[in-house]
Design a protein around this motif. Structure first.
Motif, PDB file in Angstrom:
ATOM      1  N   ILE A   1      16.408  13.949 -10.667  1.00 33.51           N
ATOM      2  CA  ILE A   1      17.411  15.011 -10.620  1.00 33.51           C
ATOM      3  C   ILE A   1      18.336  14.782 -11.810  1.00 33.51           C
ATOM      4  CG2 ILE A   1      19.317  16.011  -9.299  1.00 33.51           C
ATOM      5  CD1 ILE A   1      17.849  14.946  -6.777  1.00 33.51           C
ATOM      6  N   ASN A   2      18.416  15.742 -12.683  1.00 29.02           N
ATOM      7  CA  ASN A   2      19.201  15.591 -13.894  1.00 29.02           C
ATOM      8  C   ASN A   2      20.647  16.026 -13.682  1.00 29.02           C
ATOM      9  OD1 ASN A   2      17.030  14.626 -15.436  1.00 29.02           O
ATOM     10  ND2 ASN A   2      16.296  16.698 -15.777  1.00 29.02           N
ATOM     11  N   SER A   3      21.405  15.171 -13.029  1.00 28.39           N
ATOM     12  CA  SER A   3      22.829  15.418 -12.842  1.00 28.39           C
ATOM     13  C   SER A   3      23.567  14.093 -12.911  1.00 28.39           C
ATOM     14  CB  SER A   3      23.092  16.111 -11.499  1.00 28.39           C
ATOM     15  OG  SER A   3      22.728  15.273 -10.429  1.00 28.39           O
ATOM     16  N   TYR A   4      24.856  14.162 -13.174  1.00 31.01           N
ATOM     17  CA  TYR A   4      25.659  12.958 -13.314  1.00 31.01           C
ATOM     18  C   TYR A   4      26.630  12.870 -12.151  1.00 31.01           C
ATOM     19  CZ  TYR A   4      28.371   9.308 -15.522  1.00 31.01           C
ATOM     20  OH  TYR A   4      28.990   8.128 -15.780  1.00 31.01           O
ATOM     21  N   PRO A   5      26.923  11.755 -11.573  1.00 31.43           N
ATOM     22  CA  PRO A   5      26.411  10.428 -11.911  1.00 31.43           C
ATOM     23  C   PRO A   5      24.996  10.242 -11.377  1.00 31.43           C
ATOM     24  CG  PRO A   5      27.874  10.246 -10.026  1.00 31.43           C
ATOM     25  CD  PRO A   5      27.902  11.691 -10.471  1.00 31.43           C
ATOM     26  N   ILE A   6      24.243   9.432 -12.087  1.00 33.94           N
ATOM     27  CA  ILE A   6      22.853   9.209 -11.714  1.00 33.94           C
ATOM     28  C   ILE A   6      22.813   8.250 -10.532  1.00 33.94           C
ATOM     29  CG2 ILE A   6      20.616   8.334 -12.488  1.00 33.94           C
ATOM     30  CD1 ILE A   6      21.513   9.145 -15.341  1.00 33.94           C
ATOM     31  N   ARG A   7      22.138   8.683  -9.468  1.00 32.35           N
ATOM     32  CA  ARG A   7      22.031   7.891  -8.244  1.00 32.35           C
ATOM     33  C   ARG A   7      20.553   7.635  -7.952  1.00 32.35           C
ATOM     34  NH1 ARG A   7      26.301   6.281  -5.597  1.00 32.35           N
ATOM     35  NH2 ARG A   7      25.351   6.550  -3.561  1.00 32.35           N
ATOM     36  N   VAL A   8      20.307   6.548  -7.291  1.00 32.70           N
ATOM     37  CA  VAL A   8      18.957   6.193  -6.864  1.00 32.70           C
ATOM     38  C   VAL A   8      18.951   6.195  -5.344  1.00 32.70           C
ATOM     39  CG1 VAL A   8      17.199   4.383  -6.847  1.00 32.70           C
ATOM     40  CG2 VAL A   8      18.538   4.791  -8.909  1.00 32.70           C
ATOM     41  N   LYS A   9      17.929   6.805  -4.784  1.00 36.11           N
ATOM     42  CA  LYS A   9      17.809   6.866  -3.331  1.00 36.11           C
ATOM     43  C   LYS A   9      16.374   6.509  -2.972  1.00 36.11           C
ATOM     44  CE  LYS A   9      18.991   9.958   0.463  1.00 36.11           C
ATOM     45  NZ  LYS A   9      19.494  11.302   0.784  1.00 36.11           N
ATOM     46  N   ILE A  10      16.220   5.505  -2.124  1.00 40.65           N
ATOM     47  CA  ILE A  10      14.895   5.101  -1.659  1.00 40.65           C
ATOM     48  C   ILE A  10      14.780   5.550  -0.215  1.00 40.65           C
ATOM     49  CG2 ILE A  10      13.354   3.164  -1.187  1.00 40.65           C
ATOM     50  CD1 ILE A  10      14.787   1.674  -3.458  1.00 40.65           C
ATOM     51  N   GLU A  11      13.763   6.356   0.031  1.00 45.06           N
ATOM     52  CA  GLU A  11      13.547   6.903   1.367  1.00 45.06           C
ATOM     53  C   GLU A  11      12.146   6.562   1.849  1.00 45.06           C
ATOM     54  OE1 GLU A  11      16.177  10.973   1.229  1.00 45.06           O
ATOM     55  OE2 GLU A  11      14.082  11.083   0.620  1.00 45.06           O
TER      56      GLU A  11
ATOM     57  N   ASP B   1       0.806  -1.223   0.000  1.00 50.02           N
ATOM     58  CA  ASP B   1       0.000   0.000   0.000  1.00 50.02           C
ATOM     59  C   ASP B   1       0.839   1.274   0.000  1.00 50.02           C
ATOM     60  OD1 ASP B   1      -2.298  -1.550   0.064  1.00 50.02           O
ATOM     61  OD2 ASP B   1      -2.325  -1.611   2.256  1.00 50.02           O
ATOM     62  N   ALA B   2       2.148   1.136  -0.190  1.00 44.48           N
ATOM     63  CA  ALA B   2       3.038   2.299  -0.142  1.00 44.48           C
ATOM     64  C   ALA B   2       2.780   3.234  -1.318  1.00 44.48           C
ATOM     65  CB  ALA B   2       4.493   1.851  -0.179  1.00 44.48           C
ATOM     66  N   GLN B   3       2.954   4.513  -1.063  1.00 42.48           N
ATOM     67  CA  GLN B   3       2.870   5.511  -2.123  1.00 42.48           C
ATOM     68  C   GLN B   3       4.299   5.769  -2.587  1.00 42.48           C
ATOM     69  OE1 GLN B   3       1.236   9.260  -0.912  1.00 42.48           O
ATOM     70  NE2 GLN B   3       1.547  10.191  -2.911  1.00 42.48           N
ATOM     71  N   VAL B   4       4.589   5.479  -3.836  1.00 45.34           N
ATOM     72  CA  VAL B   4       5.922   5.657  -4.401  1.00 45.34           C
ATOM     73  C   VAL B   4       5.909   6.904  -5.263  1.00 45.34           C
ATOM     74  CG1 VAL B   4       7.705   4.639  -5.846  1.00 45.34           C
ATOM     75  CG2 VAL B   4       6.344   3.176  -4.352  1.00 45.34           C
ATOM     76  N   THR B   5       6.796   7.847  -4.938  1.00 46.30           N
ATOM     77  CA  THR B   5       6.864   9.109  -5.656  1.00 46.30           C
ATOM     78  C   THR B   5       8.259   9.277  -6.240  1.00 46.30           C
ATOM     79  OG1 THR B   5       5.328  10.045  -4.040  1.00 46.30           O
ATOM     80  CG2 THR B   5       6.497  11.588  -5.459  1.00 46.30           C
ATOM     81  N   PRO B   6       8.413   9.137  -7.563  1.00 47.50           N
ATOM     82  CA  PRO B   6       9.732   9.332  -8.157  1.00 47.50           C
ATOM     83  C   PRO B   6      10.110  10.816  -8.167  1.00 47.50           C
ATOM     84  CG  PRO B   6       8.133   8.725  -9.848  1.00 47.50           C
ATOM     85  CD  PRO B   6       7.422   8.728  -8.538  1.00 47.50           C
ATOM     86  N   LYS B   7      11.356  11.074  -7.915  1.00 49.61           N
ATOM     87  CA  LYS B   7      11.876  12.449  -7.929  1.00 49.61           C
ATOM     88  C   LYS B   7      13.144  12.424  -8.777  1.00 49.61           C
ATOM     89  CE  LYS B   7      13.673  15.960  -4.795  1.00 49.61           C
ATOM     90  NZ  LYS B   7      14.001  16.247  -3.391  1.00 49.61           N
TER      91      LYS B   7
END
Length: 73
Positions: A18-28, A10-16
């Motif tokens: 950021i257009n910068s390099y290197p591309i990182r993924v962060k799950i909070e 039931d989690a609400q997932v909201t992608p955010k």
């Protein structure tokens, strides 16, 4: 997103993005005004062509999500 939904359906997932390099993924996790980082890493660790890195990253995400879920019970 599927890793998050597998533990918290039931989690609400909201992608955010950021257009910068290197591309990182962060799950909070955001709850009651507090933020907890679940997983953070290079986006390329999630690519199918890096299968072993992808598997380790997904396992770490799911472990951390399950730890969060257990701490909430």
């Amino acid at each position: 997103m599927s890793s998050v939904k597998s533990v918290f359906p039931d989690a609400q997932v909201t992608p955010k993005c950021i257009n910068s390099y290197p591309i990182r993924v962060k799950i909070e996790a955001h709850e009651n005004g507090s933020t907890q980082t679940i997983w953070e890493g290079d986006q390329k660790k999630l690519f199918r062509k890096y299968a072993s890195k992808r598997k380790k990253a997904i396992e770490a995400m799911v472990k951390n999500l399950n730890d969060l879920k257990a701490s909430k019970l």
